[in-house]
Design an enzyme around this catalytic site. Sequence first.
Site, short mmCIF file in Angstrom:
data_model
loop_
_atom_site.label_atom_id
_atom_site.label_comp_id
_atom_site.label_asym_id
_atom_site.label_seq_id
_atom_site.Cartn_x
_atom_site.Cartn_y
_atom_site.Cartn_z
N TYR A 57 -25.95 78.86 22.89
CA TYR A 57 -24.90 78.07 22.41
C TYR A 57 -24.50 78.67 20.97
CZ TYR A 57 -26.78 74.55 25.52
OH TYR A 57 -27.23 73.53 26.55
N GLY B 8 -27.86 60.62 23.18
CA GLY B 8 -29.25 61.25 23.32
C GLY B 8 -29.52 62.14 22.13
N CYS C 186 -38.82 88.84 25.29
CA CYS C 186 -38.36 90.23 25.52
C CYS C 186 -36.83 90.12 25.59
CB CYS C 186 -39.01 90.74 26.78
SG CYS C 186 -40.87 90.96 26.36
N ARG D 230 -31.60 76.82 22.35
CA ARG D 230 -30.23 76.46 22.04
C ARG D 230 -29.59 77.68 21.34
NH1 ARG D 230 -28.81 73.02 19.07
NH2 ARG D 230 -26.81 72.21 20.13
N1 LLP Z 1 -24.01 60.85 28.80
C1 LLP Z 1 -23.82 61.76 29.81
C2 LLP Z 1 -23.14 61.46 30.90
C3 LLP Z 1 -23.85 63.23 29.29
O1 LLP Z 1 -23.54 64.17 30.16
C4 LLP Z 1 -24.67 63.40 28.08
C5 LLP Z 1 -24.81 64.68 27.68
C6 LLP Z 1 -24.76 62.18 27.40
C7 LLP Z 1 -24.91 61.07 27.68
C8 LLP Z 1 -25.77 62.67 26.20
O2 LLP Z 1 -25.03 63.12 24.91
P1 LLP Z 1 -25.42 63.30 23.65
O3 LLP Z 1 -25.38 62.07 22.78
O4 LLP Z 1 -26.87 64.04 23.57
O5 LLP Z 1 -24.48 64.37 22.94
N2 LLP Z 1 -27.80 70.92 25.99
C9 LLP Z 1 -26.64 70.77 25.14
C10 LLP Z 1 -26.30 69.24 25.21
C11 LLP Z 1 -25.79 68.83 26.64
C12 LLP Z 1 -25.38 67.76 26.66
C13 LLP Z 1 -25.16 67.04 28.21
N3 LLP Z 1 -24.68 65.79 28.37
C14 LLP Z 1 -27.19 71.20 23.79
O6 LLP Z 1 -28.48 71.46 23.51
O7 LLP Z 1 -26.46 71.02 22.82
#
Ligand code: LLP
Length: 437
Positions: free
Chosen positions: A338, A296, A365, A334
């Site tokens: 985090y 992603g 706020c 973010r």
């Molecule tokens: N597959 C599954 C089952 C997942 O849970 C996720 C991400 C992905 C693929 C994709 O992962 P990526 O390639 O994007 O790392 N909101 C957080 C990130 C949460 C990721 C959740 N799952 C942030 O802003 O860092």
Amino acid sequence: MSFVNQNIKPLNTRVNETGNLEISGCDLVELAKKYSTPLYVMDKSTLEKMANDYKQAFSSYKNTRMMYASKALMTSAIASIFYKLGFGFDVVSMGEMYILKNAGIDLSHATFNGNNKGEDELEYALLNNIARISVDNFYELELLDSLAKKMNKNQKILLRITPGIECHTHEYIQTGQLDSKFGFDLHKIDEVIDLIQNQYKNLDLMGLHAHVGSQIFETQIFEDEIKVLLKEIRRIKDKFNIELNEINIGGGLGITYVKSDAPPDVYQVADVTIKAIKKYCALYELDEPILYIEPGRSLVATAGVSLYTVGSSKNIEGIRKYIAVDGGMADNPRPSMYCAEYFAEIANKKDEYKPEVVTVAGKFCESGDIIIKDIELNSPKAGDILCVYDTGAYCYSMSSNYNGVLKPAMVLINNGKSDIIVKRQTLKQLVENDVIV
Ligand code: LLP
């Protein structure tokens, strides 16, 4: 040579003749004027380069299926771009499935993930012939089987497992460790297969799924994960006499937000992944499985920037100078969630440089609404345009209407051209669902 996910800035970012920052032939100050701020900007060529690098990197393993993890950034236009690039999709809700359909994409190109899928969502997925459902728990197993039976269908499933691997990323975005809300513990798998073989006749088990975390910098993690998956497949073969032929290793490849970040490139990840599959398939005497990957962040983060207009400032002598912009934690949660770090630049007046260390605050706020703490910027003044890099992933998709602030618009830029792909929210939309009683 560095690859897209190792760069802080989109490809073709430069200072143009007027002293403004420009990406792919689009002057960022002009974009801010034309579309107003805050504004999400997505550069098509950067996104496409990363997507094509993924395809190229995994091309030697013919059985690879690329599934874009929609949660990073999902809009109808973005879905359509990935579809044209040959990607399938990882979706996690009715909304993401609906957006795919709105973009004219059949759910036969999607895998449905999630730890608490609703009955309505499962039904929708079944009705629309979703390719795979990654079943996360016993409750879902039973529910899905009963729905499939009612519809007189068989559904192809994967089992989401918790591989027991910890990666060094923020605690909230680790998912593979034992103490996790996601997936079946390894010691529960036999019970699951027993149920599928003897009771849940409308589920066809195709393989195993895991995801160890996000913003990962160590390639070794992927080898460890593949070892766990293939070892399980061998064990299942020995015990139940079925050879599962699909593994989904999730996503997770990290990107460079600030100089100190050092993610591997996608070719290194592919190399480790493919070698690990070959190594453990040989060791456990298994056929090489179909490999699903679900990136992603690494596909969209670097292609995106956020533009803000600088407004008020506050100088606390000897302590800190705050400058405030017209967005913040509602369009990019973010940093507050985090402690995520970002890099930014003033997009105008690039021909003169007067460095000043400031803290970029949002307009919400909350004291925690800080976008960047202590960054050297070119003497920011009210009216300047601030460009925050790497906001293509998990910003729009996690945005909110906190403080009644409208969600920004998003433009797609390509070769000097810009198109709105998400319109700015309107005040009317803000109260659309309100009911006065
Ligand atoms: N597959 C599954 C089952 C997942 O849970 C996720 C991400 C992905 C693929 C994709 O992962 P990526 O390639 O994007 O790392 N909101 C957080 C990130 C949460 C990721 C959740 N799952 C942030 O802003 O860092």
